[in-house]
Write a protein that holds these residues in place. Sequence first.
Motif, PDB file in Angstrom:
ATOM      1  N   VAL A  75      -4.882   1.341  -4.642  1.00 20.79           N
ATOM      2  CA  VAL A  75      -6.011   0.749  -3.924  1.00 20.79           C
ATOM      3  C   VAL A  75      -6.231   1.497  -2.612  1.00 20.79           C
ATOM      4  N   LEU A  76      -5.122   1.799  -1.906  1.00 26.53           N
ATOM      5  CA  LEU A  76      -5.226   2.570  -0.662  1.00 26.53           C
ATOM      6  C   LEU A  76      -5.818   3.948  -0.930  1.00 26.53           C
ATOM      7  N   ARG A  77      -5.371   4.601  -2.020  1.00 27.53           N
ATOM      8  CA  ARG A  77      -5.914   5.918  -2.350  1.00 27.53           C
ATOM      9  C   ARG A  77      -7.407   5.825  -2.634  1.00 27.53           C
ATOM     10  N   ALA A  78      -7.830   4.771  -3.344  1.00 32.15           N
ATOM     11  CA  ALA A  78      -9.253   4.606  -3.637  1.00 32.15           C
ATOM     12  C   ALA A  78     -10.059   4.458  -2.351  1.00 32.15           C
ATOM     13  N   ALA A  79      -9.506   3.706  -1.384  1.00 29.03           N
ATOM     14  CA  ALA A  79     -10.226   3.500  -0.114  1.00 29.03           C
ATOM     15  C   ALA A  79     -10.342   4.813   0.662  1.00 29.03           C
ATOM     16  N   ILE A  80      -9.239   5.563   0.756  1.00 28.13           N
ATOM     17  CA  ILE A  80      -9.272   6.837   1.485  1.00 28.13           C
ATOM     18  C   ILE A  80     -10.178   7.834   0.767  1.00 28.13           C
ATOM     19  N   PHE A 128       7.572   3.511   2.305  1.00 20.88           N
ATOM     20  CA  PHE A 128       7.967   2.194   1.830  1.00 20.88           C
ATOM     21  C   PHE A 128       9.280   2.275   1.049  1.00 20.88           C
ATOM     22  N   GLY A 129       9.441   3.339   0.248  1.00 22.95           N
ATOM     23  CA  GLY A 129      10.686   3.514  -0.499  1.00 22.95           C
ATOM     24  C   GLY A 129      11.879   3.680   0.427  1.00 22.95           C
ATOM     25  N   PRO A 133       0.803  -1.228   0.000  1.00 20.50           N
ATOM     26  CA  PRO A 133       0.000   0.000   0.000  1.00 20.50           C
ATOM     27  C   PRO A 133       0.834   1.275   0.000  1.00 20.50           C
ATOM     28  N   GLY A 134       1.603   1.460  -1.043  1.00 16.64           N
ATOM     29  CA  GLY A 134       2.399   2.674  -1.193  1.00 16.64           C
ATOM     30  C   GLY A 134       2.275   3.210  -2.602  1.00 16.64           C
ATOM     31  N   PHE A 135       1.738   4.396  -2.774  1.00 16.75           N
ATOM     32  CA  PHE A 135       1.587   5.052  -4.066  1.00 16.75           C
ATOM     33  C   PHE A 135       2.977   5.329  -4.648  1.00 16.75           C
ATOM     34  N   PRO A 136       3.231   5.114  -5.956  1.00 15.09           N
ATOM     35  CA  PRO A 136       2.266   4.799  -7.008  1.00 15.09           C
ATOM     36  C   PRO A 136       2.144   3.316  -7.347  1.00 15.09           C
ATOM     37  N   LEU A 137       2.582   2.398  -6.478  1.00 16.35           N
ATOM     38  CA  LEU A 137       2.318   0.981  -6.694  1.00 16.35           C
ATOM     39  C   LEU A 137       0.807   0.742  -6.740  1.00 16.35           C
ATOM     40  N   THR A 185      -4.568  11.198  -2.089  1.00 15.64           N
ATOM     41  CA  THR A 185      -3.309  11.096  -2.831  1.00 15.64           C
ATOM     42  C   THR A 185      -2.128  11.437  -1.939  1.00 15.64           C
ATOM     43  N   ARG A 186      -2.287  12.454  -1.105  1.00 18.42           N
ATOM     44  CA  ARG A 186      -1.183  12.845  -0.210  1.00 18.42           C
ATOM     45  C   ARG A 186      -0.845  11.727   0.762  1.00 18.42           C
ATOM     46  N   LEU A 187      -1.879  11.124   1.374  1.00 22.12           N
ATOM     47  CA  LEU A 187      -1.639  10.052   2.341  1.00 22.12           C
ATOM     48  C   LEU A 187      -1.047   8.815   1.662  1.00 22.12           C
ATOM     49  N   ALA A 188      -1.562   8.460   0.473  1.00 21.35           N
ATOM     50  CA  ALA A 188      -1.024   7.307  -0.241  1.00 21.35           C
ATOM     51  C   ALA A 188       0.404   7.576  -0.707  1.00 21.35           C
ATOM     52  N   SER A 189       0.692   8.821  -1.084  1.00 16.72           N
ATOM     53  CA  SER A 189       2.056   9.175  -1.483  1.00 16.72           C
ATOM     54  C   SER A 189       3.012   9.115  -0.296  1.00 16.72           C
ATOM     55  N   ASP A 190       2.544   9.570   0.871  1.00 16.09           N
ATOM     56  CA  ASP A 190       3.369   9.459   2.082  1.00 16.09           C
ATOM     57  C   ASP A 190       3.702   7.999   2.383  1.00 16.09           C
ATOM     58  N   ALA A 191       2.706   7.117   2.203  1.00 17.55           N
ATOM     59  CA  ALA A 191       2.949   5.683   2.411  1.00 17.55           C
ATOM     60  C   ALA A 191       3.957   5.159   1.398  1.00 17.55           C
ATOM     61  N   GLY A 192       3.861   5.642   0.165  1.00 17.54           N
ATOM     62  CA  GLY A 192       4.815   5.225  -0.863  1.00 17.54           C
ATOM     63  C   GLY A 192       6.232   5.673  -0.548  1.00 17.54           C
TER      64      GLY A 192
END
Length: 399
Positions: free
Chosen positions: A199-204, A225-226, A190-194, A215-222
């Motif tokens: 999927v995480l962005r869609a849920a949020i 993870f990186g 669950p890390g954007f842009p994977l 998008t911001r939260l999913a990008s932070d997760a990405g």
Amino acid sequence: MNSEQREQSTQRNALGSRGWRIGSPFGIDICLDPSLLIIFVLIVYMLGTMVFPGWHPNWDNSTRWLVAISAAVLFFASLLAHELAHALMSRRFGIGVRRITLFLFGGVAEMEDEPHEPRAEFLIAIVGPAMSLFLGLVFSSIGLYMAGPGFADLLAEDSDAALASLSPLASLLLWLGPVNTILGIFNLVPGFPLDGGRVLRAAIWWFTGDLHRATRLASDAGRLFGWLMIFLGVMQVISGMLFQGLWLVMIGWFLSNAASTSYRMLILRDLLEGVTARDMMRTHFERVPAQMRVADFVENHLMQSSQLLWPVLEDEQLIGLVTLEEVRHIPAGDREVTTLGAVMRKDLAALTLAPGTEARLVLERLGVSGLPLAVVEGGRVLGLLSAADTAKWMALHQQ
């Protein structure tokens, strides 16, 4: 072919020049980025010198390398199937896909727009990993069937003997199956842009109704993870696993930067919504006649102005374009007798666009051309547009 069709054709040709175009299944251009050669060689080398020699010490060189090359080709075919799944699902939601590019870190389906609802985002994202997991199951199942009913028991008792008993095709499939399974699972992180990040962005997005926040939260997760991958890679390098560690560092760096870039691109897309070339173009610029001598042009225009592209007009109609490149190869002694009409560029479609061209497409064209573009309507030049002009416009309109 009208002016809009010519513009679209020119854009497709220019974009295709970034890689090797190998076909257009379902009307989608498939391109191979030159960086793909690096990972292809690495995969073949790894399989041919480490994996298959360990499985089959009695194989001759020709068999080992043939299977290694075949496995690498099928792996990239699997990546293509993953991206085609994204592309075809995108089309179901009315989002066009211009092309798919396979490159060093995998593949990307270049969608013409972002999904407009969480459901579309979820389905477009999840179908790629689902395809990889499906391929993993199919390849593994066929490989196990070819290995015979006693393979699983033999693998538990004596793994070396079990692997050595495999045929070349079964060996290829039993390598390809787990690799596709791992690819599918990795993309679900669950890390954007994977895909898992999407999927995480869609849920949020569905829960909050706020695409920017999602998008911001999913990008932070990405990014997180990186950075984790970079840390693990550095630990592996320190422990002596140089190749694996450096590869993790590279992937982690790529994912972290891609996550940041993806969020910035969303902000940029919103900023440019409804903006066209006419809104951003520069209307004060110099024009030159076809009869002008090159010497006069160099002395009084080229050297006296920051302008990089000059429209060449005849009866107020555009007939050509001139840049530094067209005149610098003319010997100094010939510049007094050579006219701009003799050296100007006549391939107007490459450096012109319509005033109604969307800003997003303008940025792509500017990136491909490396030169300013002339904004033309009915043969008349309305303005010029450079990367500096677009940057200035965005700086003035950003909040």
